[in-house]
Design an enzyme around this catalytic site. Sequence first.
Site, mmCIF file in Angstrom:
data_model
loop_
_atom_site.group_PDB
_atom_site.id
_atom_site.type_symbol
_atom_site.label_atom_id
_atom_site.label_comp_id
_atom_site.label_asym_id
_atom_site.label_seq_id
_atom_site.Cartn_x
_atom_site.Cartn_y
_atom_site.Cartn_z
ATOM 1 N N HIS A 169 0.828 -1.221 0.000
ATOM 2 C CA HIS A 169 0.000 0.000 0.000
ATOM 3 C C HIS A 169 0.858 1.267 0.000
ATOM 4 O O HIS A 169 0.439 2.309 0.476
ATOM 5 C CB HIS A 169 -0.956 0.035 1.192
ATOM 6 C CG HIS A 169 -1.695 -1.245 1.398
ATOM 7 N ND1 HIS A 169 -2.897 -1.529 0.799
ATOM 8 C CD2 HIS A 169 -1.370 -2.351 2.115
ATOM 9 C CE1 HIS A 169 -3.300 -2.745 1.152
ATOM 10 N NE2 HIS A 169 -2.385 -3.284 1.941
ATOM 11 N N SER A 290 14.498 21.292 -16.993
ATOM 12 C CA SER A 290 13.322 22.093 -17.286
ATOM 13 C C SER A 290 13.785 23.410 -17.866
ATOM 14 O O SER A 290 14.792 23.970 -17.432
ATOM 15 C CB SER A 290 12.543 22.340 -15.996
ATOM 16 O OG SER A 290 11.712 23.470 -16.146
ATOM 17 N N LYS A 296 15.740 21.639 -11.874
ATOM 18 C CA LYS A 296 15.097 20.355 -12.147
ATOM 19 C C LYS A 296 15.995 19.336 -12.843
ATOM 20 O O LYS A 296 16.769 19.658 -13.716
ATOM 21 C CB LYS A 296 13.854 20.570 -13.029
ATOM 22 C CG LYS A 296 12.706 21.252 -12.343
ATOM 23 C CD LYS A 296 12.112 20.429 -11.210
ATOM 24 C CE LYS A 296 11.367 19.219 -11.718
ATOM 25 N NZ LYS A 296 10.017 19.491 -12.119
ATOM 26 N N GLU A 303 9.679 7.924 -17.251
ATOM 27 C CA GLU A 303 8.305 8.405 -17.442
ATOM 28 C C GLU A 303 7.775 8.024 -18.831
ATOM 29 O O GLU A 303 6.623 7.629 -18.992
ATOM 30 C CB GLU A 303 8.247 9.926 -17.271
ATOM 31 C CG GLU A 303 8.457 10.356 -15.825
ATOM 32 C CD GLU A 303 8.629 11.870 -15.680
ATOM 33 O OE1 GLU A 303 8.026 12.622 -16.464
ATOM 34 O OE2 GLU A 303 9.393 12.290 -14.787
#
Length: 470
Positions: A169, A290, A296, A303
């Site tokens: 979980h 970024s 970043k 991804e």
Amino acid sequence: MAAQRSPTGAPPAAGKPWSGRFSEPVSDLVKRFTASVSFDQRLAEFDIDGSIAHARMLQAAGIIAADDLVAIEGGLAQIRGEIRAGTFVWSLDLEDVHLNIEKRLTDLVGDAGKRLHTARSRNDQVATDIRLYLRAAIDHIVHQIRALQGALLDLAEQHADTVMPGFTHLQVAQPVTFAHHLMAYYEMLARDASRYADCRKRVNRLPLGAAALAGTSYPIDRLMVAKLLEFDGVCENSLDAVSDRDFAIEFCACASLTMTHLSRCCEELILWMSPRYAFIDIADRFCTGSSIMPQKKNPDVAELIRGKTGRVNGHLVALLTLMKGQPLAYNKDNQEDKEPLFDAIDTVSTSLAVFAEMVPGISVNRDAMRAAAAQGFATATDLADYLVRKGLPFREAHEVVAQAVRFCAGRHCDLADLALPELQQFSRLIGEDAYAALTLEGALNARSHIGGTAPARVKSAIAKARKALK
Ligand code: ARG
């Protein structure tokens, strides 16, 4: 005014191998709509392989002459060369890869080229081409899976003793080793590889000989063609041979599962690279920045793999839907099998390649992993197991430890931080030796059965996996 007719009666503008019974050519829009050459040309070399095997069989069966075969083989060899060199001129007017190659062959060798299509249809031809193409793709993908498994083993070997929290979980559950976690993905990939191998058995059957749908009146030798093309056997029913694409659907199901496995792993890499976890870093060459936020560093590769899983799942559904309403036998619907199938192959293949390259670029922050494992009451189950060993029924032991955890949570400390008398408030059965059960190493080492996370057990799992990969 009627269009001027050629001596054979075909209108000059139609110009297709099948246009003899038509009185006008297809409109430009329809021509573009029905053509597949823009995407099926990637079958070209398999189409040539299939044609050579077919021609050899035709000659062996006495259906074409020996000099026709020589001419056909010579012409097809030249065409293969032109395709490889990029000089082959693909024509939309010729609809698909099959008619393009056949036309060029006829231009090169004349009548012999026109005899190649004896006892064959584009229906069994295209089904053969796809199977040959997919068979090669499967072999490549299995190879790539093994390479990725090897990369995971390399990383696992370095981390047989690296402790991290295991989650359920997404809450800290019990300590595991990082190697054990990686080996879970090794297992998923092993099942993927065996799934492709199983799928390959059903892909590797020869449709040629089915002709358009019913077979052919020529004395063909399908087994000879199967042997030449290294198929394991022939499709046993001609209607089925030309029409079903279940083998492609099955492949897409395999590909969806592979992508699902990669995606789950990517999801974890993304979480772990977040400063909130800081369990790992991924080498700069696999990340991007970024254009607005200078600080970043984003795990784009992971991804993208996670994102591309969606399109492969989509291709699976596309093919299932393509098939479900088709009456026997071949329908033009089946031309729509190629783009989803090709894209599923490309996507799973590039994802595997880039993933395998990324794995050695993962660096592990052992301290952060260990600290996280130490924080979340990861050894609470071990204290309960300790009480069971002292004679308490498990359900009661669970309750005792739950109370202790509740107490610690209020104090912002861990179970191992409590003094013995404090622990004994919850059960008199707790003694000094309980602290050994509360250590991360104690918890790991206690799980030394097959499939458990004990470092010694994981090391032997890695060794076994190494052998299996050889
Ligand atoms: N381009 C077609 C396909 O991909 C080849 C088979 C066409 N056969 C036919 N009878 N129209 O399915």
